[in-house]
Motif scaffolding. Structure first.
Motif, PDB file in Angstrom:
ATOM      1  N   LEU A   8      18.158  67.270 -37.853  1.00 23.24           N
ATOM      2  CA  LEU A   8      19.408  67.971 -37.573  1.00 23.24           C
ATOM      3  C   LEU A   8      19.152  69.310 -36.901  1.00 23.24           C
ATOM      4  CD1 LEU A   8      21.436  67.175 -40.791  1.00 23.24           C
ATOM      5  CD2 LEU A   8      21.570  66.087 -38.566  1.00 23.24           C
ATOM      6  N   LEU A   9      18.115  70.014 -37.341  1.00 20.14           N
ATOM      7  CA  LEU A   9      17.780  71.289 -36.699  1.00 20.14           C
ATOM      8  C   LEU A   9      17.325  71.074 -35.258  1.00 20.14           C
ATOM      9  CD1 LEU A   9      15.973  73.207 -39.578  1.00 20.14           C
ATOM     10  CD2 LEU A   9      18.191  73.712 -38.549  1.00 20.14           C
ATOM     11  N   LEU A  10      16.504  70.058 -35.033  1.00 20.92           N
ATOM     12  CA  LEU A  10      16.074  69.733 -33.674  1.00 20.92           C
ATOM     13  C   LEU A  10      17.274  69.377 -32.799  1.00 20.92           C
ATOM     14  CD1 LEU A  10      13.814  69.090 -31.604  1.00 20.92           C
ATOM     15  CD2 LEU A  10      13.872  66.745 -32.492  1.00 20.92           C
ATOM     16  N   SER A  11      18.173  68.577 -33.340  1.00 26.54           N
ATOM     17  CA  SER A  11      19.361  68.188 -32.602  1.00 26.54           C
ATOM     18  C   SER A  11      20.237  69.395 -32.281  1.00 26.54           C
ATOM     19  CB  SER A  11      20.145  67.162 -33.412  1.00 26.54           C
ATOM     20  OG  SER A  11      21.368  66.890 -32.806  1.00 26.54           O
ATOM     21  N   ALA A  12      20.399  70.282 -33.257  1.00 22.57           N
ATOM     22  CA  ALA A  12      21.216  71.481 -33.020  1.00 22.57           C
ATOM     23  C   ALA A  12      20.592  72.362 -31.949  1.00 22.57           C
ATOM     24  CB  ALA A  12      21.392  72.251 -34.321  1.00 22.57           C
ATOM     25  N   ALA A  13      19.266  72.492 -31.964  1.00 18.57           N
ATOM     26  CA  ALA A  13      18.591  73.314 -30.959  1.00 18.57           C
ATOM     27  C   ALA A  13      18.760  72.712 -29.564  1.00 18.57           C
ATOM     28  CB  ALA A  13      17.111  73.445 -31.307  1.00 18.57           C
ATOM     29  N   ILE A  14      18.584  71.407 -29.444  1.00 19.61           N
ATOM     30  CA  ILE A  14      18.738  70.754 -28.136  1.00 19.61           C
ATOM     31  C   ILE A  14      20.180  70.842 -27.656  1.00 19.61           C
ATOM     32  CG2 ILE A  14      18.632  68.519 -26.973  1.00 19.61           C
ATOM     33  CD1 ILE A  14      16.174  67.897 -28.648  1.00 19.61           C
ATOM     34  N   PHE A  15      21.126  70.673 -28.577  1.00 18.02           N
ATOM     35  CA  PHE A  15      22.538  70.774 -28.195  1.00 18.02           C
ATOM     36  C   PHE A  15      22.861  72.191 -27.721  1.00 18.02           C
ATOM     37  CE2 PHE A  15      27.059  71.268 -28.874  1.00 18.02           C
ATOM     38  CZ  PHE A  15      27.557  70.101 -28.348  1.00 18.02           C
ATOM     39  N   CYS A  16      22.331  73.196 -28.407  1.00 20.68           N
ATOM     40  CA  CYS A  16      22.600  74.583 -28.010  1.00 20.68           C
ATOM     41  C   CYS A  16      21.986  74.889 -26.647  1.00 20.68           C
ATOM     42  CB  CYS A  16      22.076  75.547 -29.067  1.00 20.68           C
ATOM     43  SG  CYS A  16      23.065  75.532 -30.569  1.00 20.68           S
ATOM     44  N   ILE A  17      20.818  74.360 -26.365  1.00 22.07           N
ATOM     45  CA  ILE A  17      20.209  74.555 -25.045  1.00 22.07           C
ATOM     46  C   ILE A  17      21.089  73.927 -23.962  1.00 22.07           C
ATOM     47  CG2 ILE A  17      18.243  73.904 -23.600  1.00 22.07           C
ATOM     48  CD1 ILE A  17      16.502  74.159 -26.149  1.00 22.07           C
ATOM     49  N   GLY A  18      21.598  72.729 -24.220  1.00 24.32           N
ATOM     50  CA  GLY A  18      22.484  72.079 -23.263  1.00 24.32           C
ATOM     51  C   GLY A  18      23.782  72.846 -23.069  1.00 24.32           C
ATOM     52  N   LEU A  19      24.351  73.322 -24.160  1.00 22.44           N
ATOM     53  CA  LEU A  19      25.586  74.095 -24.070  1.00 22.44           C
ATOM     54  C   LEU A  19      25.366  75.393 -23.309  1.00 22.44           C
ATOM     55  CD1 LEU A  19      28.552  74.177 -24.982  1.00 22.44           C
ATOM     56  CD2 LEU A  19      27.779  75.402 -27.012  1.00 22.44           C
ATOM     57  N   PHE A  20      24.236  76.043 -23.564  1.00 22.20           N
ATOM     58  CA  PHE A  20      23.900  77.270 -22.842  1.00 22.20           C
ATOM     59  C   PHE A  20      23.768  76.989 -21.339  1.00 22.20           C
ATOM     60  CE2 PHE A  20      20.733  80.237 -21.149  1.00 22.20           C
ATOM     61  CZ  PHE A  20      21.368  81.439 -21.438  1.00 22.20           C
ATOM     62  N   THR A  24      26.304  78.833 -18.570  1.00 18.94           N
ATOM     63  CA  THR A  24      25.743  79.940 -17.798  1.00 18.94           C
ATOM     64  C   THR A  24      25.353  79.586 -16.375  1.00 18.94           C
ATOM     65  OG1 THR A  24      23.531  79.480 -18.639  1.00 18.94           O
ATOM     66  CG2 THR A  24      24.871  81.083 -19.847  1.00 18.94           C
ATOM     67  N   ARG A  25      25.221  78.332 -16.033  1.00 22.74           N
ATOM     68  CA  ARG A  25      24.743  77.949 -14.705  1.00 22.74           C
ATOM     69  C   ARG A  25      25.877  77.510 -13.808  1.00 22.74           C
ATOM     70  NH1 ARG A  25      19.347  78.708 -13.601  1.00 22.74           N
ATOM     71  NH2 ARG A  25      18.299  79.038 -15.583  1.00 22.74           N
ATOM     72  N   ARG A  26      25.669  77.641 -12.512  1.00 26.63           N
ATOM     73  CA  ARG A  26      26.646  77.217 -11.529  1.00 26.63           C
ATOM     74  C   ARG A  26      26.186  75.988 -10.756  1.00 26.63           C
ATOM     75  NH1 ARG A  26      28.291  82.993  -8.886  1.00 26.63           N
ATOM     76  NH2 ARG A  26      29.155  83.866 -10.790  1.00 26.63           N
ATOM     77  N   ASN A  27      24.956  75.604 -10.915  1.00 27.58           N
ATOM     78  CA  ASN A  27      24.392  74.489 -10.184  1.00 27.58           C
ATOM     79  C   ASN A  27      24.848  73.176 -10.816  1.00 27.58           C
ATOM     80  OD1 ASN A  27      22.747  72.592  -8.972  1.00 27.58           O
ATOM     81  ND2 ASN A  27      21.026  73.994  -8.822  1.00 27.58           N
ATOM     82  N   ALA A  28      25.359  72.263 -10.001  1.00 27.16           N
ATOM     83  CA  ALA A  28      25.872  71.000 -10.515  1.00 27.16           C
ATOM     84  C   ALA A  28      24.762  70.133 -11.104  1.00 27.16           C
ATOM     85  CB  ALA A  28      26.597  70.243  -9.409  1.00 27.16           C
ATOM     86  N   LEU A  29      23.573  70.214 -10.560  1.00 24.83           N
ATOM     87  CA  LEU A  29      22.467  69.426 -11.112  1.00 24.83           C
ATOM     88  C   LEU A  29      22.075  69.925 -12.500  1.00 24.83           C
ATOM     89  CD1 LEU A  29      20.302  68.981  -7.917  1.00 24.83           C
ATOM     90  CD2 LEU A  29      21.713  67.281  -9.058  1.00 24.83           C
ATOM     91  N   ILE A  30      22.130  71.235 -12.697  1.00 30.06           N
ATOM     92  CA  ILE A  30      21.850  71.790 -14.023  1.00 30.06           C
ATOM     93  C   ILE A  30      22.931  71.340 -15.010  1.00 30.06           C
ATOM     94  CG2 ILE A  30      21.526  73.929 -15.331  1.00 30.06           C
ATOM     95  CD1 ILE A  30      19.275  73.397 -13.416  1.00 30.06           C
ATOM     96  N   PHE A  31      24.171  71.230 -14.521  1.00 30.99           N
ATOM     97  CA  PHE A  31      25.245  70.697 -15.370  1.00 30.99           C
ATOM     98  C   PHE A  31      24.889  69.302 -15.870  1.00 30.99           C
ATOM     99  CE2 PHE A  31      29.405  73.020 -14.113  1.00 30.99           C
ATOM    100  CZ  PHE A  31      28.852  74.222 -14.504  1.00 30.99           C
ATOM    101  N   LEU A  32      24.451  68.450 -14.945  1.00 30.21           N
ATOM    102  CA  LEU A  32      24.121  67.079 -15.327  1.00 30.21           C
ATOM    103  C   LEU A  32      22.982  67.037 -16.344  1.00 30.21           C
ATOM    104  CD1 LEU A  32      24.351  65.169 -11.936  1.00 30.21           C
ATOM    105  CD2 LEU A  32      25.883  65.015 -13.874  1.00 30.21           C
ATOM    106  N   MET A  33      21.973  67.844 -16.104  1.00 30.02           N
ATOM    107  CA  MET A  33      20.848  67.862 -17.045  1.00 30.02           C
ATOM    108  C   MET A  33      21.272  68.410 -18.400  1.00 30.02           C
ATOM    109  SD  MET A  33      17.482  68.788 -14.808  1.00 30.02           S
ATOM    110  CE  MET A  33      18.065  70.328 -14.180  1.00 30.02           C
TER     111      MET A  33
END
Length: 100
Positions: A8-20, A24-33
């Motif tokens: 659960l902690l690993l999942s929360a960390a990965i989810f927070c990285i994706g949400l960040f 914060t990014r404007r690049n559409a490819l970064i959105f997809l990733m």
């Protein structure tokens, strides 16, 4: 056996990285990733709970989510290509209208 809290902690960390990445990014490819990271965080949760409860339902939902993510990437890459062709950039803030 690794406790479920670790997953659960690993999942929360990965989810927070994706949400960040999305916020914060404007690049559409970064959105997809970033969306892929968030979906993978959900998959980790599903598999962890499936392992915890001893049934295969979570793993089946994970396969469904992976298929959904593949379809999302196929559509997203098409949108990014059209965005680049029309604006010569993949910055999502430049495409403010659906007409050009």
């Amino acid at each position: 056996m690794i406790p479920a809290e670790t997953y659960l902690l690993l999942s929360a960390a990965i989810f927070c990285i994706g949400l960040f990445g999305i916020l914060t990014r404007r690049n559409a490819l970064i959105f997809l990733m970033s969306v892929e990271l968030m979906l993978n965080a959900a998959n980790i949760n599903l598999v962890a709970f499936s392992l915890q409860h001893g049934n295969l339902t979570g793993q089946v939902f994970t396969l469904f989510t992976m298929a959904l993510a593949a379809a999302e990437v196929a559509i997203g890459i098409g949108i990014v290509l059209v965005l680049y062709r029309n604006f010569t950039d993949v910055d999502v803030t430049k495409a403010t209208t659906m007409r050009w």
